[in-house]
Design an enzyme around this catalytic site. Structure first.
Site, short mmCIF file in Angstrom:
data_model
loop_
_atom_site.label_atom_id
_atom_site.label_comp_id
_atom_site.label_asym_id
_atom_site.label_seq_id
_atom_site.Cartn_x
_atom_site.Cartn_y
_atom_site.Cartn_z
N ARG A 11 -1.09 -14.61 1.79
CA ARG A 11 -2.07 -14.03 0.87
C ARG A 11 -1.76 -12.55 0.65
NH1 ARG A 11 -5.93 -11.32 4.13
NH2 ARG A 11 -5.63 -11.75 6.36
N GLY A 49 12.31 -22.55 -10.18
CA GLY A 49 12.95 -21.27 -10.44
C GLY A 49 14.26 -21.08 -9.69
N ASN A 86 5.29 -7.58 7.25
CA ASN A 86 4.08 -7.28 6.49
C ASN A 86 2.80 -7.66 7.22
OD1 ASN A 86 2.39 -6.99 3.88
ND2 ASN A 86 2.14 -9.16 4.42
N TYR A 151 -6.00 1.87 14.16
CA TYR A 151 -5.19 1.33 13.07
C TYR A 151 -4.18 2.38 12.61
CZ TYR A 151 -4.00 -0.30 8.37
OH TYR A 151 -3.32 -0.70 7.23
N LYS A 155 0.04 2.30 12.52
CA LYS A 155 0.84 2.51 11.30
C LYS A 155 1.75 3.73 11.43
CE LYS A 155 -0.45 -1.16 9.27
NZ LYS A 155 0.54 -2.25 9.11
N ILE A 184 -5.18 -0.48 -2.09
CA ILE A 184 -4.60 -1.38 -3.10
C ILE A 184 -5.68 -2.10 -3.90
CG2 ILE A 184 -3.14 -3.43 -3.43
CD1 ILE A 184 -1.51 -1.07 -2.60
#
Length: 243
Positions: A11, A49, A86, A151, A155, A184
């Site tokens: 997702r 594809g 990711n 968090y 990162k 985002i």
């Protein structure tokens, strides 16, 4: 067909990356705990594809199972050209009141897991004589944000890992880069009250929010010929939020 592993591929940003890379002709292995309806649809759509999307179920929190998982990936799909780290969790919480188990989970999923996964994948890349690694960081890793101290720490760790690993494996033709997205444009932000969303966009130089496909396009660029001399770098995609 070059094979690329995308974690958290069921997702959001991960799914968008999987779709764009498949459309560009890569063979994508989307890794997640379970297959989402959106991923199932993407797998079906990619079939006619130039590329393809495959799904492999795996809980990246199971650190000890990662070596065997990478071995099985190699056996089934052959050489892995690209790894997109990711997958991650974004648990919020003020440090003083966060439970220790939440802190440990954030570090395990956002730091330990991608480092160990990279360890076993990069060994294969070293033997193959090249590869591309992209780690997903966040602007929070350098700017900080209230309620995201742990968090943000994870990162920031991603950035340090990226820069040092780039130096370790560069002589073997492997590039290692990080992407630092800002806030985002997703279904989550679409659900915000108008003023809240407008305030977030208004803090950015371009007066808008970046979209998941903007991140996917950068991944495609870093994996392609354009990224051959980019390594140890952090690509910020935030519509100018940190400008």
């Amino acid at each position: 067909m070059r094979k690329v592993v995308v974690t958290g591929g069921s997702r959001g940003i991960g799914l968008s990356i999987a779709q764009r890379l498949a459309a560009a002709g890569y063979g994508v292995v989307a890794v997640a705990r379970r297959e989402s309806e959106e991923l199932s649809a993407a797998i079906a759509a990619a079939a006619p594809g130039p590329g393809a999307i495959h799904f492999k179920a795996f809980d990246l929190g199971e650190i000890d199972a990662i070596p065997d998982f990478v071995k099985r990936l190699r056996q089934e799909f052959g050489s892995i050209y690209g790894l997109i780290n990711n997958a991650g969790i974004g648990t919020e919480g003020v440090l003083a009141t966060m439970h220790n188990t939440q802190i440990e989970a954030l570090i395990r999923i956002n730091v330990t897991s991608p480092i160990v996964l990279t360890k076993y994948v990069v060994r294969q890349m070293m033997a193959d004589g090249g590869g591309r690694i992209v780690n997903m960081s966040s602007i929070i890793g350098s700017t900080g944000y209230n309620g995201l101290s742990v968090y943000g720490a994870t990162k920031a760790a991603t950035l340090g890992f990226t820069r040092s690993l780039a130096r370790e494996v560069g002589r073997l033709g492997i590039t290692v880069n990080a992407i630092a997205p800002g806030f985002i444009d997703t279904e989550l932000t679409k659900g915000l009250a108008g003023d809240g969303r407008d305030k977030i966009a208004g803090r950015s130089a371009l007066r808008r929010l970046p979209e998941v496909d903007d991140v996917a396009r950068m991944v495609e660029y870093l994996l392609g010929d354009g990224g051959r001399n980019i390594t140890g770098a952090v690509q910020t995609i935030d519509a100018g939020n940190t400008a």
